[in-house]
Scaffold this motif. Structure first.
Motif, mmCIF file in Angstrom:
data_model
loop_
_atom_site.group_PDB
_atom_site.id
_atom_site.type_symbol
_atom_site.label_atom_id
_atom_site.label_comp_id
_atom_site.label_asym_id
_atom_site.label_seq_id
_atom_site.Cartn_x
_atom_site.Cartn_y
_atom_site.Cartn_z
ATOM 1 N N TYR A 26 7.314 49.364 -8.942
ATOM 2 C CA TYR A 26 8.163 49.246 -9.934
ATOM 3 C C TYR A 26 8.302 50.557 -10.702
ATOM 4 C CZ TYR A 26 9.999 48.320 -14.773
ATOM 5 O OH TYR A 26 10.626 48.074 -15.890
ATOM 6 N N ASP A 49 5.383 45.517 -3.043
ATOM 7 C CA ASP A 49 5.927 44.775 -3.692
ATOM 8 C C ASP A 49 6.947 45.499 -4.563
ATOM 9 O OD1 ASP A 49 6.137 42.001 -5.423
ATOM 10 O OD2 ASP A 49 6.310 43.589 -6.869
ATOM 11 N N SER A 143 9.211 34.384 -9.776
ATOM 12 C CA SER A 143 8.499 35.324 -10.898
ATOM 13 C C SER A 143 8.785 35.031 -12.340
ATOM 14 C CB SER A 143 8.813 36.530 -10.575
ATOM 15 O OG SER A 143 7.850 37.671 -11.315
ATOM 16 N N ASN A 144 7.878 34.957 -13.273
ATOM 17 C CA ASN A 144 8.209 34.847 -14.706
ATOM 18 C C ASN A 144 8.732 33.188 -15.005
ATOM 19 O OD1 ASN A 144 7.457 37.402 -15.429
ATOM 20 N ND2 ASN A 144 9.292 38.401 -14.185
ATOM 21 N N GLN A 176 4.682 34.893 -9.307
ATOM 22 C CA GLN A 176 4.393 36.348 -9.602
ATOM 23 C C GLN A 176 4.489 36.497 -11.349
ATOM 24 O OE1 GLN A 176 6.051 40.721 -9.389
ATOM 25 N NE2 GLN A 176 5.398 39.781 -7.282
ATOM 26 N N ARG A 207 -1.229 48.557 -17.424
ATOM 27 C CA ARG A 207 -0.421 49.581 -17.252
ATOM 28 C C ARG A 207 -1.429 50.912 -18.318
ATOM 29 N NH1 ARG A 207 5.600 47.546 -18.530
ATOM 30 N NH2 ARG A 207 6.086 47.086 -16.422
ATOM 31 N N LEU A 243 -1.244 43.634 -8.087
ATOM 32 C CA LEU A 243 -0.239 44.395 -7.466
ATOM 33 C C LEU A 243 -0.118 45.798 -8.022
ATOM 34 C CD1 LEU A 243 2.597 41.671 -7.484
ATOM 35 C CD2 LEU A 243 1.348 42.222 -5.583
ATOM 36 N N LYS A 245 0.450 49.447 -9.437
ATOM 37 C CA LYS A 245 1.284 50.479 -9.057
ATOM 38 C C LYS A 245 0.635 51.841 -9.355
ATOM 39 C CE LYS A 245 4.543 53.532 -10.686
ATOM 40 N NZ LYS A 245 4.382 54.617 -11.554
ATOM 41 N N SER A 246 0.965 52.862 -8.583
ATOM 42 C CA SER A 246 0.764 54.441 -8.786
ATOM 43 C C SER A 246 1.341 55.104 -7.822
ATOM 44 C CB SER A 246 -0.742 54.382 -8.751
ATOM 45 O OG SER A 246 -1.066 55.910 -9.178
ATOM 46 N N VAL A 247 2.106 56.368 -8.467
ATOM 47 C CA VAL A 247 2.613 57.217 -7.604
ATOM 48 C C VAL A 247 1.329 58.538 -7.294
ATOM 49 C CG1 VAL A 247 4.820 56.674 -8.209
ATOM 50 C CG2 VAL A 247 3.502 58.312 -9.644
ATOM 51 N N THR A 248 0.215 58.211 -7.828
ATOM 52 C CA THR A 248 -0.686 59.336 -7.962
ATOM 53 C C THR A 248 -1.912 59.058 -6.682
ATOM 54 O OG1 THR A 248 -0.621 59.367 -10.316
ATOM 55 C CG2 THR A 248 -2.358 60.578 -9.434
ATOM 56 N N ARG A 251 -5.204 57.764 -7.592
ATOM 57 C CA ARG A 251 -5.100 56.605 -8.164
ATOM 58 C C ARG A 251 -5.032 55.472 -7.214
ATOM 59 N NH1 ARG A 251 -1.668 57.579 -13.657
ATOM 60 N NH2 ARG A 251 -3.482 58.246 -14.856
ATOM 61 N N TRP A 281 7.803 42.645 -20.365
ATOM 62 C CA TRP A 281 8.226 41.514 -20.880
ATOM 63 C C TRP A 281 7.809 40.135 -20.488
ATOM 64 C CZ3 TRP A 281 13.281 40.330 -16.878
ATOM 65 C CH2 TRP A 281 12.621 40.070 -15.735
HETATM 66 N N1 LIG Z 1 7.977 40.533 -11.485
HETATM 67 C C1 LIG Z 1 7.858 41.238 -12.655
HETATM 68 O O1 LIG Z 1 8.547 40.980 -13.594
HETATM 69 C C2 LIG Z 1 7.106 42.280 -12.447
HETATM 70 C C3 LIG Z 1 7.188 43.183 -13.900
HETATM 71 C C4 LIG Z 1 6.175 44.279 -13.892
HETATM 72 C C5 LIG Z 1 5.581 44.600 -12.743
HETATM 73 N N2 LIG Z 1 5.873 43.902 -11.411
HETATM 74 C C6 LIG Z 1 5.095 44.443 -10.330
HETATM 75 O O2 LIG Z 1 3.724 44.742 -10.364
HETATM 76 C C7 LIG Z 1 3.440 45.974 -10.064
HETATM 77 C C8 LIG Z 1 2.456 46.650 -10.792
HETATM 78 O O3 LIG Z 1 2.868 46.324 -12.584
HETATM 79 P P1 LIG Z 1 3.082 47.761 -13.368
HETATM 80 O O4 LIG Z 1 3.527 48.785 -12.473
HETATM 81 O O5 LIG Z 1 3.785 47.049 -14.347
HETATM 82 O O6 LIG Z 1 1.675 48.087 -14.038
HETATM 83 P P2 LIG Z 1 0.312 48.357 -13.648
HETATM 84 O O7 LIG Z 1 0.151 48.337 -12.238
HETATM 85 O O8 LIG Z 1 -0.715 47.597 -14.262
HETATM 86 O O9 LIG Z 1 0.084 49.915 -14.162
HETATM 87 C C9 LIG Z 1 0.823 50.965 -13.498
HETATM 88 C C10 LIG Z 1 0.546 52.113 -14.469
HETATM 89 O O10 LIG Z 1 -0.831 52.664 -14.516
HETATM 90 C C11 LIG Z 1 -0.786 53.921 -13.956
HETATM 91 N N3 LIG Z 1 -2.155 53.743 -13.208
HETATM 92 C C12 LIG Z 1 -2.304 53.073 -11.740
HETATM 93 N N4 LIG Z 1 -3.546 53.296 -11.412
HETATM 94 C C13 LIG Z 1 -4.322 53.825 -12.151
HETATM 95 C C14 LIG Z 1 -5.676 54.214 -12.356
HETATM 96 N N5 LIG Z 1 -6.479 53.945 -11.268
HETATM 97 N N6 LIG Z 1 -6.135 54.701 -13.362
HETATM 98 C C15 LIG Z 1 -5.269 55.051 -14.430
HETATM 99 N N7 LIG Z 1 -3.957 54.735 -14.469
HETATM 100 C C16 LIG Z 1 -3.467 54.211 -13.506
HETATM 101 C C17 LIG Z 1 0.189 54.030 -13.255
HETATM 102 O O11 LIG Z 1 0.460 55.675 -13.316
HETATM 103 P P3 LIG Z 1 0.827 56.371 -12.095
HETATM 104 O O12 LIG Z 1 1.949 55.843 -11.289
HETATM 105 O O13 LIG Z 1 1.637 57.849 -12.698
HETATM 106 O O14 LIG Z 1 -0.156 56.994 -11.490
HETATM 107 C C18 LIG Z 1 1.287 53.400 -13.876
HETATM 108 O O15 LIG Z 1 1.632 54.127 -15.262
HETATM 109 C C19 LIG Z 1 4.807 46.914 -10.378
HETATM 110 O O16 LIG Z 1 4.883 48.010 -9.677
HETATM 111 C C20 LIG Z 1 5.864 45.840 -9.584
HETATM 112 O O17 LIG Z 1 5.589 45.756 -8.253
HETATM 113 C C21 LIG Z 1 6.667 42.906 -11.461
#
Ligand SMILES: NC(=O)c1ccc[n+]([C@@H]2O[C@H](COP(=O)([O-])OP(=O)(O)OC[C@H]3O[C@@H](n4cnc5c(N)ncnc54)[C@H](OP(=O)(O)O)[C@@H]3O)[C@@H](O)[C@H]2O)c1
Length: 288
Positions: A26, A49, A143-144, A176, A207, A243, A245-248, A251, A281
């Motif tokens: 995402y 995902d 999901s949700n 999810q 996040r 799940l 997420k990171s583009v780094t 990380r 959300w």
């Molecule tokens: N079903 C749904 O409604 C729903 C909603 C939200 C998310 N999702 C799924 O769940 C996945 C994960 O959720 P999310 O992307 O919202 O949040 P997350 O994984 O909790 O956090 C991602 C954020 O944290 C940063 N990050 C990642 N690894 C890190 C680390 N080791 N140290 C510090 N910062 C780190 C990332 O930055 P960088 O990318 O800049 O490294 C990004 O800004 C999504 O990608 C998606 O596939 C589903």
């Protein structure tokens, strides 16, 4: 003792398996998604995902196809967009996913959110079941969904089974949800676990919004791990499929390096709260 490694899989109610660690995309820009997903696959992630709404199914799937990893070792998820929760909307979404990804089958297809009213939700579910019966999709889920949405779906599945036979209404394999120590959703988790439904945890590291939490900092010091790693380990040990997420690159590596330590029961409890604090959300509460 809970032993995991990056190759650990859970059995789904569908009979297929799901890798215990996912890679979320995402907000991963489409022009970066192939490169970062390829990097994740090199590190050992096998589960991606995505969603129609993320606008990066094509590059994410391209990374899977170019990886050289056998298709049956990979796991790809997509989702019917929140604004398309209806029979026709879901059929269109699934068709679009196949056109964009060129995959022969999709491992998991979810309804992204419980919108569209009862008729829309049940119609969208019917479209998933049909695609599964045609062999296009291996496992399906939601999901949700709040408990009231899940109950509505279960009642529908039972009514179809009563008329047409077991399994004909579809089987919920995955739920999810946003899940982390500040949003543990006990009723939803219990509902799903009682039925063998696997829980995927989105925003598993909040996040980054809770990294300064004192209990989290204490565990990070104790285990010499980052706050993100502690939160991912908490998620795994709660039985969830996180799940992150990171583009780094650094990380992406860090988030997979969570299999060489174990939190104790007291450690888990020290982090767990009774808060209800979503950082994303929260359609679970929708009454539509
Ligand atoms: N079903 C749904 O409604 C729903 C909603 C939200 C998310 N999702 C799924 O769940 C996945 C994960 O959720 P999310 O992307 O919202 O949040 P997350 O994984 O909790 O956090 C991602 C954020 O944290 C940063 N990050 C990642 N690894 C890190 C680390 N080791 N140290 C510090 N910062 C780190 C990332 O930055 P960088 O990318 O800049 O490294 C990004 O800004 C999504 O990608 C998606 O596939 C589903």
């Amino acid at each position: 003792m809970t032993k995991f490694d990056i190759n650990t899989k859970y059995s789904l109610p569908s009979g297929y398996e799901i890798p215990v660690l996912g890679y979320g995309v995402y907000q991963t820009p489409a022009d970066q998604a192939e490169e970062v997903t390829s990097y994740a696959l090199k590190l050992g992630y096998r589960h991606v995902d995505s969603a129609v709404a993320y606008r990066n199914e094509e590059p994410s799937a391209a990374a899977l196809k170019k990886s050289g990893i056998p298709r049956n070792e990979l796991f790809f998820t997509s989702k019917v967009p929140p604004k398309q929760i209806s029979y026709e909307g879901a059929k269109d979404a699934i068709k679009g996913t196949f056109e964009r990804t060129g995959l022969e089958y999709i491992d998991l297809y979810l309804l992204h959110a419980p919108y569209g009213g009862k008729e829309g939700r049940l119609g969208a579910w019917r479209a998933l079941v049909e695609a599964q019966q045609e062999g296009k999709i291996r496992s399906i889920g939601v999901s949700n969904y709040g408990v009231h949405h899940l109950q509505e779906l279960e009642d529908y599945i039972k009514s179809v089974e009563a008329k047409e036979g077991k399994g004909k209404g579809g089987v919920i394999s995955v739920g999810q949800y946003e899940l982390h120590p500040w949003l543990t959703r006990p009723l939803l988790v219990e509902w799903c676990k009682a039925r063998g439904i696997i829980l995927e945890a989105y925003a598993p590291i909040t996040r980054g919004t809770r990294f300064e939490d004192p209990a989290l900092q204490k565990l990070a010091k104790k285990f010499n791990k980052s706050p993100a790693q502690i939160l991912l380990r908490w998620s795994l040990q709660k039985g969830f499929v996180p799940l992150p997420k990171s583009v780094t690159h650094k990380r992406i590596e860090e988030n997979a390096d969570i299999f060489d330590f174990e939190l104790s029961r007291d450690d888990l409890d020290s982090l767990t709260t009774n808060e209800y604090s979503p950082c994303c959300w929260d359609p679970t509460t929708s009454q539509d």
